[in-house]
Design a protein around this motif. Sequence first.
Motif, mmCIF file in Angstrom:
data_model
loop_
_atom_site.group_PDB
_atom_site.id
_atom_site.type_symbol
_atom_site.label_atom_id
_atom_site.label_comp_id
_atom_site.label_asym_id
_atom_site.label_seq_id
_atom_site.Cartn_x
_atom_site.Cartn_y
_atom_site.Cartn_z
ATOM 1 N N ARG A 176 0.681 -1.384 0.069
ATOM 2 C CA ARG A 176 -0.106 -0.083 -0.025
ATOM 3 C C ARG A 176 0.888 1.408 -0.062
ATOM 4 N NH1 ARG A 176 -2.551 -4.096 2.046
ATOM 5 N NH2 ARG A 176 -5.048 -4.373 1.934
ATOM 6 N N ARG A 179 -8.024 3.417 -5.924
ATOM 7 C CA ARG A 179 -7.631 1.987 -5.217
ATOM 8 C C ARG A 179 -8.546 2.067 -4.203
ATOM 9 N NH1 ARG A 179 -3.931 1.672 -1.124
ATOM 10 N NH2 ARG A 179 -2.806 3.228 -2.053
ATOM 11 N N PHE A 180 -8.959 0.690 -4.003
ATOM 12 C CA PHE A 180 -9.733 0.296 -3.218
ATOM 13 C C PHE A 180 -9.598 -1.073 -2.296
ATOM 14 C CE2 PHE A 180 -11.815 1.932 -6.727
ATOM 15 C CZ PHE A 180 -12.804 2.904 -6.283
ATOM 16 N N GLU A 181 -9.973 -0.995 -1.032
ATOM 17 C CA GLU A 181 -9.909 -2.416 -0.215
ATOM 18 C C GLU A 181 -11.273 -2.990 0.118
ATOM 19 O OE1 GLU A 181 -7.679 -1.672 3.392
ATOM 20 O OE2 GLU A 181 -5.744 -0.885 2.378
ATOM 21 N N TYR A 236 -16.077 -2.563 -1.625
ATOM 22 C CA TYR A 236 -14.884 -2.059 -1.438
ATOM 23 C C TYR A 236 -14.991 -0.503 -0.952
ATOM 24 C CZ TYR A 236 -13.025 -5.862 -4.323
ATOM 25 O OH TYR A 236 -12.666 -7.065 -4.891
ATOM 26 N N ARG A 237 -14.110 -0.242 -0.071
ATOM 27 C CA ARG A 237 -14.021 1.185 0.333
ATOM 28 C C ARG A 237 -12.840 1.882 -0.361
ATOM 29 N NH1 ARG A 237 -10.213 2.522 4.100
ATOM 30 N NH2 ARG A 237 -9.289 0.765 5.038
ATOM 31 N N CYS A 252 -9.717 4.175 -1.024
ATOM 32 C CA CYS A 252 -8.411 4.446 -0.181
ATOM 33 C C CYS A 252 -7.658 5.532 -0.775
ATOM 34 C CB CYS A 252 -7.616 2.976 -0.006
ATOM 35 S SG CYS A 252 -8.202 1.858 1.175
ATOM 36 N N PHE A 253 -7.584 5.373 -1.966
ATOM 37 C CA PHE A 253 -6.726 6.472 -2.717
ATOM 38 C C PHE A 253 -7.554 6.616 -4.028
ATOM 39 C CE2 PHE A 253 -3.841 7.676 -6.037
ATOM 40 C CZ PHE A 253 -2.498 8.277 -5.410
#
Length: 223
Positions: A31, A53-55, A213-214, A216-217
């Motif tokens: 990450r 980008r997602f997690e 997904y949430r 993140c970027f």
Amino acid sequence: MKASATQHSGKLGGMLAIWHDVAPGQGAAVREWYAREHHFERLAIPGFLEARRFERVSGTGAELLGTYRVESPDVLRSEAYRSRVDAPTPWTRDAMQHFRRMSRTVCHIAAQEGRAQGGHVAALASAGDEHIDPAAACAALAGLPGVLRVTVLEAEQQAREASSAEHALRGGPDAQVRWALLVDAEGPACAEDALQAAQEHTACRQAAQFAVYRLCFAARNPL
């Protein structure tokens, strides 16, 4: 009320859709590489417009989802792009060896409805033969509570990309999807509802990716 009229392929350009897991214990390092080097390296290539980008927070999809929006899928076959993927940085060489279950598909954006982006995304993708009607999918999902944007991706119907130095670092062939639905939503509950609705609409029962997904970027050009 719909957020906007559906836009169709030809105006919307392309997207590189990437899903993958990370080797145990290497998540923080990967990450950091993404956020400090790799995303901005890609955005420096002519034709790259946006990186997100997602997690994963729920579902059966890969741990990470990354999307790169480009002016057209041809950007991902350009000399500038090929030069970059054939000359990985030392940090890239270290990070990519920790990728697992890599799925990477060059897509065109077949349809899109909605102007906003959300903090969560429902992602449904298939490698199978199910037919998807991009306009109908947008119409079915865009009006759901909390849905901000629906994006329909279809894989480019061309030969697989030539191998690259970066590809060799990942230690095996990348999987691909035939199509994907990405639904931006205001929160996880809305995204969960949208994911279920997407599955029902498409009748997709063996999804390659099925997860919420949430974010993140996110970064865009111009930087």
